[in-house]
Design an enzyme around this catalytic site. Sequence first.
Site, PDB file in Angstrom:
ATOM      1  N   ASP A  13      -6.529   3.275  -1.904  1.00 53.95           N
ATOM      2  CA  ASP A  13      -7.382   3.737  -3.013  1.00 53.95           C
ATOM      3  C   ASP A  13      -6.661   4.696  -3.957  1.00 53.95           C
ATOM      4  O   ASP A  13      -7.275   5.610  -4.510  1.00 53.95           O
ATOM      5  CB  ASP A  13      -8.659   4.421  -2.487  1.00 53.95           C
ATOM      6  CG  ASP A  13      -9.375   3.548  -1.479  1.00 53.95           C
ATOM      7  OD1 ASP A  13      -9.494   2.344  -1.750  1.00 53.95           O
ATOM      8  OD2 ASP A  13      -9.784   4.068  -0.433  1.00 53.95           O
ATOM      9  N   LYS A  16      -4.036   1.628  -7.520  1.00 59.07           N
ATOM     10  CA  LYS A  16      -2.926   0.691  -7.765  1.00 59.07           C
ATOM     11  C   LYS A  16      -3.324  -0.418  -8.741  1.00 59.07           C
ATOM     12  O   LYS A  16      -2.516  -0.836  -9.558  1.00 59.07           O
ATOM     13  CB  LYS A  16      -2.450   0.061  -6.442  1.00 59.07           C
ATOM     14  CG  LYS A  16      -1.872   1.070  -5.472  1.00 59.07           C
ATOM     15  CD  LYS A  16      -1.526   0.424  -4.146  1.00 59.07           C
ATOM     16  CE  LYS A  16      -2.709  -0.046  -3.354  1.00 59.07           C
ATOM     17  NZ  LYS A  16      -3.602   0.963  -2.821  1.00 59.07           N
ATOM     18  N   ASN A  38      -9.655  -6.733   2.499  1.00 59.92           N
ATOM     19  CA  ASN A  38      -9.948  -5.309   2.751  1.00 59.92           C
ATOM     20  C   ASN A  38      -9.514  -4.458   1.552  1.00 59.92           C
ATOM     21  O   ASN A  38      -9.973  -3.340   1.370  1.00 59.92           O
ATOM     22  CB  ASN A  38      -9.282  -4.800   4.042  1.00 59.92           C
ATOM     23  CG  ASN A  38      -7.798  -5.129   4.127  1.00 59.92           C
ATOM     24  OD1 ASN A  38      -7.293  -5.955   3.377  1.00 59.92           O
ATOM     25  ND2 ASN A  38      -7.109  -4.497   5.046  1.00 59.92           N
ATOM     26  N   GLY A  40      -9.261  -3.327  -2.414  1.00 58.99           N
ATOM     27  CA  GLY A  40     -10.224  -3.344  -3.513  1.00 58.99           C
ATOM     28  C   GLY A  40      -9.542  -2.762  -4.731  1.00 58.99           C
ATOM     29  O   GLY A  40      -9.358  -1.565  -4.825  1.00 58.99           O
ATOM     30  N   HIS A  41      -9.104  -3.630  -5.632  1.00 60.75           N
ATOM     31  CA  HIS A  41      -8.365  -3.160  -6.800  1.00 60.75           C
ATOM     32  C   HIS A  41      -9.237  -3.301  -8.039  1.00 60.75           C
ATOM     33  O   HIS A  41      -9.707  -4.381  -8.356  1.00 60.75           O
ATOM     34  CB  HIS A  41      -7.048  -3.934  -6.933  1.00 60.75           C
ATOM     35  CG  HIS A  41      -6.108  -3.645  -5.800  1.00 60.75           C
ATOM     36  ND1 HIS A  41      -4.909  -4.275  -5.622  1.00 60.75           N
ATOM     37  CD2 HIS A  41      -6.196  -2.758  -4.771  1.00 60.75           C
ATOM     38  CE1 HIS A  41      -4.299  -3.789  -4.536  1.00 60.75           C
ATOM     39  NE2 HIS A  41      -5.085  -2.880  -4.009  1.00 60.75           N
ATOM     40  N   GLN A 223      -3.525  -1.477   0.173  1.00 57.92           N
ATOM     41  CA  GLN A 223      -3.644  -0.318   1.083  1.00 57.92           C
ATOM     42  C   GLN A 223      -2.574   0.743   0.750  1.00 57.92           C
ATOM     43  O   GLN A 223      -1.952   0.679  -0.303  1.00 57.92           O
ATOM     44  CB  GLN A 223      -3.571  -0.730   2.566  1.00 57.92           C
ATOM     45  CG  GLN A 223      -4.810  -1.467   3.063  1.00 57.92           C
ATOM     46  CD  GLN A 223      -4.787  -2.949   2.770  1.00 57.92           C
ATOM     47  OE1 GLN A 223      -3.799  -3.618   2.999  1.00 57.92           O
ATOM     48  NE2 GLN A 223      -5.878  -3.476   2.270  1.00 57.92           N
ATOM     49  N   ARG A 304     -15.945   8.002  -0.030  1.00 53.66           N
ATOM     50  CA  ARG A 304     -14.610   8.341   0.497  1.00 53.66           C
ATOM     51  C   ARG A 304     -14.549   9.828   0.802  1.00 53.66           C
ATOM     52  O   ARG A 304     -15.154  10.634   0.088  1.00 53.66           O
ATOM     53  CB  ARG A 304     -13.540   8.004  -0.537  1.00 53.66           C
ATOM     54  CG  ARG A 304     -13.437   6.520  -0.786  1.00 53.66           C
ATOM     55  CD  ARG A 304     -12.342   6.211  -1.813  1.00 53.66           C
ATOM     56  NE  ARG A 304     -12.392   4.799  -2.167  1.00 53.66           N
ATOM     57  CZ  ARG A 304     -12.245   4.326  -3.403  1.00 53.66           C
ATOM     58  NH1 ARG A 304     -12.032   5.135  -4.414  1.00 53.66           N
ATOM     59  NH2 ARG A 304     -12.310   3.036  -3.628  1.00 53.66           N
ATOM     60  N   VAL A 413      -5.064   9.089 -16.725  1.00 57.73           N
ATOM     61  CA  VAL A 413      -6.116  10.087 -16.991  1.00 57.73           C
ATOM     62  C   VAL A 413      -7.474   9.411 -17.217  1.00 57.73           C
ATOM     63  O   VAL A 413      -8.348   9.957 -17.878  1.00 57.73           O
ATOM     64  CB  VAL A 413      -5.739  10.974 -18.212  1.00 57.73           C
ATOM     65  CG1 VAL A 413      -4.591  11.904 -17.869  1.00 57.73           C
ATOM     66  CG2 VAL A 413      -5.393  10.126 -19.439  1.00 57.73           C
TER      67      VAL A 413
END
Length: 424
Positions: A13, A16, A38, A40-41, A223, A304, A413
């Site tokens: 997370d 990426k 698994n 998540g982009h 990941q 998270r 940003v």
Amino acid sequence: MPATVLIGLGWGDEGKGRIIDFLAPQHDYVVRFNGGPNAGHTVKVNSRIFRFHLLPSGMLYPDKTCVIANGVVLDIDTMRRELDEVKSSQEKHAQLFVSDRCHLILPYHKMLDLAEEKVRGKRKLGTTGQGIGPVFADKVARKGIRVCELYDPVYLKDKLENILQEKNKILTLIFGENPLKLEEVYEKLLRDAEFLRPFVTDTLILLQKAYREGKSILLEGAQGALLDHELGTYPFVTSTSPMAGMVSLGCGLGPHQIDRIMGVVKAYATRVGTGPFPTELKEEIGQYLRDRGGEYGTTTGRPRRCGWFDVPAIKYVIYPNSPDELVLTKLDVLSGLEELKVCVGYRFESRLIEGLPAFAEAFDRVEPIYETLPGWREDISQARKPQDLPKGALEYIKFLEQALGKRISLVSVGPAREQMIALE
Ligand code: IMP
């Protein structure tokens, strides 16, 4: 640069997806080489947000070629859903290829993932429930079903029958689940085979040809390195390697064919699922970061865990990944905090330690040593060059560069394509 690898250096997370989306215009190929659904982009295009679990994040560039290479485990339903979403959005998209060597996630993998989590009780790993542990276990135990096997129906049925005998015993006798029916699983796989057929190829050959022709290739890690099952916070890790070294195994480009390694770090730390997290902030500031950073799992929606930037943890995985440069993401999330802390070392049983304790229970007990830096009040989401950043933000970047011993070349940003600052 013919081949660039981008990997996460945290617990996943790191943002990426948006960096891949930013770098994609300078590349011809975008390749996933590890992980599976698994991941998540998130990619934001024309104010629309796409969350890809399997499709490479370069998918929304029509002149690119995207590849799901052999190191990725494939959930065909997820892939179909994501392709449908891209097609229905009217956005033009890339051409897609899938390796004939990808292992398939089958219904029993997901059932076993959930059932195993349940019996782990307080030692649960907090997996994404996508069947990752069981499918990689089968891969290593040589019991997996690969894409290429879908095209021999007689062989496939025979193999599946054999596998289901074992899996159904485990599901029913050990976990009290219902058995899977051979005909149902088999018939669905035959339909899946037809859906996949136009995409399937030997992606090693495809990529080697692209490399020979001088095409530029962007390798999209999934990941983060701290979730690596060799050097991460075992057993609170994933079952595929998120390290730069995985590229060769996961897509067939050799180590000497990789020209540039970029490591992505977030301006603060996050972790989803269980496992050691020395700099975790359980109160107000943690919630501030979660809210401002939208820190909810892309795959599971789970909140998270958030904390201060952890230099020793990231430094530990900088060594085996040897990035040429770092990308710092979500710096804008820190705006408004009066002061910022950065963990610069660990104390364990009253002694300073080097590295990370191998044993997770010990890692859980380290005491972080912090340095405090001044924060900044300004909203920096409109900053586009270093001069637009307030003093506090520039000092924070410089501090991280020195502490990590690596140059930061890009800072994000905000989630949009243009919210990026290139540093000299
Ligand atoms: P699994 O990969 O679903 O088996 O999950 C194992 C651990 O890795 C859990 O703590 C997950 O939350 C974590 N994990 C897996 N994939 C990702 C990811 O893409 N981002 C963040 N955490 C992940």
